[in-house]
Design a protein around this motif. Structure first.
Motif, PDB file in Angstrom:
ATOM      1  N   LEU A 158      12.660   5.729  -5.775  1.00  0.00           N
ATOM      2  CA  LEU A 158      13.189   4.579  -5.362  1.00  0.00           C
ATOM      3  C   LEU A 158      14.472   4.230  -5.529  1.00  0.00           C
ATOM      4  O   LEU A 158      15.426   3.704  -4.854  1.00  0.00           O
ATOM      5  N   THR A 159      14.933   4.413  -6.876  1.00  0.00           N
ATOM      6  CA  THR A 159      16.359   4.317  -7.367  1.00  0.00           C
ATOM      7  C   THR A 159      17.268   5.026  -6.686  1.00  0.00           C
ATOM      8  O   THR A 159      18.301   4.825  -6.253  1.00  0.00           O
ATOM      9  N   ARG A 160      17.009   6.441  -6.459  1.00  0.00           N
ATOM     10  CA  ARG A 160      17.640   7.189  -5.803  1.00  0.00           C
ATOM     11  C   ARG A 160      18.049   6.935  -4.400  1.00  0.00           C
ATOM     12  O   ARG A 160      19.155   6.916  -3.561  1.00  0.00           O
ATOM     13  N   ILE A 161      16.895   6.351  -3.781  1.00  0.00           N
ATOM     14  CA  ILE A 161      17.137   5.869  -2.187  1.00  0.00           C
ATOM     15  C   ILE A 161      18.013   4.673  -2.167  1.00  0.00           C
ATOM     16  O   ILE A 161      18.576   4.451  -1.167  1.00  0.00           O
ATOM     17  N   ILE A 162      18.078   3.619  -3.270  1.00  0.00           N
ATOM     18  CA  ILE A 162      18.589   2.576  -3.318  1.00  0.00           C
ATOM     19  C   ILE A 162      20.267   2.931  -3.446  1.00  0.00           C
ATOM     20  O   ILE A 162      21.117   2.444  -2.678  1.00  0.00           O
ATOM     21  N   ARG A 163      20.495   3.805  -4.447  1.00  0.00           N
ATOM     22  CA  ARG A 163      21.775   3.974  -4.721  1.00  0.00           C
ATOM     23  C   ARG A 163      22.658   4.706  -3.490  1.00  0.00           C
ATOM     24  O   ARG A 163      23.813   4.407  -3.316  1.00  0.00           O
ATOM     25  N   GLU A 164      22.084   5.545  -3.000  1.00  0.00           N
ATOM     26  CA  GLU A 164      22.813   6.473  -2.039  1.00  0.00           C
ATOM     27  C   GLU A 164      22.120   6.830  -0.835  1.00  0.00           C
ATOM     28  O   GLU A 164      20.779   6.600  -0.759  1.00  0.00           O
ATOM     29  N   GLY A 172       0.891  -1.075  -0.036  1.00  0.00           N
ATOM     30  CA  GLY A 172      -0.043   0.106   0.022  1.00  0.00           C
ATOM     31  C   GLY A 172       0.697   1.295  -0.010  1.00  0.00           C
ATOM     32  O   GLY A 172       0.445   2.188   0.267  1.00  0.00           O
ATOM     33  N   TYR A 173       2.027   1.220  -0.374  1.00  0.00           N
ATOM     34  CA  TYR A 173       3.108   2.443  -0.393  1.00  0.00           C
ATOM     35  C   TYR A 173       3.202   2.726  -1.997  1.00  0.00           C
ATOM     36  O   TYR A 173       3.928   1.902  -2.604  1.00  0.00           O
ATOM     37  N   GLU A 174       2.929   3.966  -2.354  1.00  0.00           N
ATOM     38  CA  GLU A 174       3.185   4.345  -3.704  1.00  0.00           C
ATOM     39  C   GLU A 174       4.514   5.252  -3.536  1.00  0.00           C
ATOM     40  O   GLU A 174       4.782   6.133  -2.884  1.00  0.00           O
ATOM     41  N   ILE A 175       5.430   5.147  -4.596  1.00  0.00           N
ATOM     42  CA  ILE A 175       6.777   5.770  -4.637  1.00  0.00           C
ATOM     43  C   ILE A 175       7.095   5.599  -6.185  1.00  0.00           C
ATOM     44  O   ILE A 175       6.825   4.578  -6.957  1.00  0.00           O
ATOM     45  N   THR A 176       7.626   6.516  -6.658  1.00  0.00           N
ATOM     46  CA  THR A 176       8.130   6.733  -8.311  1.00  0.00           C
ATOM     47  C   THR A 176       9.286   5.765  -8.321  1.00  0.00           C
ATOM     48  O   THR A 176      10.151   5.789  -7.451  1.00  0.00           O
ATOM     49  N   SER A 177       9.673   5.425  -9.446  1.00  0.00           N
ATOM     50  CA  SER A 177      10.794   4.508  -9.700  1.00  0.00           C
ATOM     51  C   SER A 177      12.123   5.329  -9.391  1.00  0.00           C
ATOM     52  O   SER A 177      12.960   4.621  -8.858  1.00  0.00           O
ATOM     53  N   SER A 178      11.923   6.538 -10.006  1.00  0.00           N
ATOM     54  CA  SER A 178      13.249   7.407  -9.815  1.00  0.00           C
ATOM     55  C   SER A 178      13.580   7.613  -8.433  1.00  0.00           C
ATOM     56  O   SER A 178      14.840   7.740  -7.848  1.00  0.00           O
TER      57      SER A 178
END
Length: 130
Positions: free
Chosen positions: A44-50, A36-42
């Motif tokens: 999420l990618t930013r959070i994963i990378r750094e 039930g959590y909405e987040i954009t791909s960009s």
């Protein structure tokens, strides 16, 4: 003088994803959406990378639920011993690049009327139609 310890948080989301066999950001996004959590791909990618500067507690709560881990698994507190630093001076991680000196260009004024808009341009004559 004593040596100071500098504490730094390390973001370990990639490690936790690898340990849980979540190989892509798309897969993690699907799991977040199923919770039930909405987040954009960009985002999420930013959070994963750094390591994010700010993260919502809602997202953090969902990540902990999906990864079945604790906050201390995602964020590690590393202690780095610094060379004898002075108590009064702030600790700088990396030296700043010297700034280039800006050179201000002063316009050349050849005629004495003070016009700095540029050279005078005369338009082409418009041919008359016959």
């Amino acid at each position: 003088m004593e040596a100071k310890l500098k504490k730094r948080l390390t973001w370990r989301l990639r490690v936790m994803l690898a340990e849980r066999n979540i190989t892509t950001a798309t897969e993690l996004k699907r799991r977040l959406e199923s919770y039930g959590y909405e987040i954009t791909s960009s985002q999420l990618t930013r959070i994963i990378r750094e390591r994010p500067e700010r993260i919502s507690t809602d997202l953090l709560d969902h990540l902990l639920a999906i990864l079945r881990c604790e906050v201390t698994d995602l964020l590690r507190l590393d202690q780095i011993e610094l060379d004898q630093a002075d108590d009064n001076q702030p600790v700088v991680e990396k030296p700043e690049q010297p700034q280039k000196k800006r050179i201000r260009r002063v316009p050349d004024i050849e005629d004495g009327n003070g016009d700095i808009t540029g050279p005078k341009v005369t338009p082409f004559p418009i041919p008359t139609r016959k």
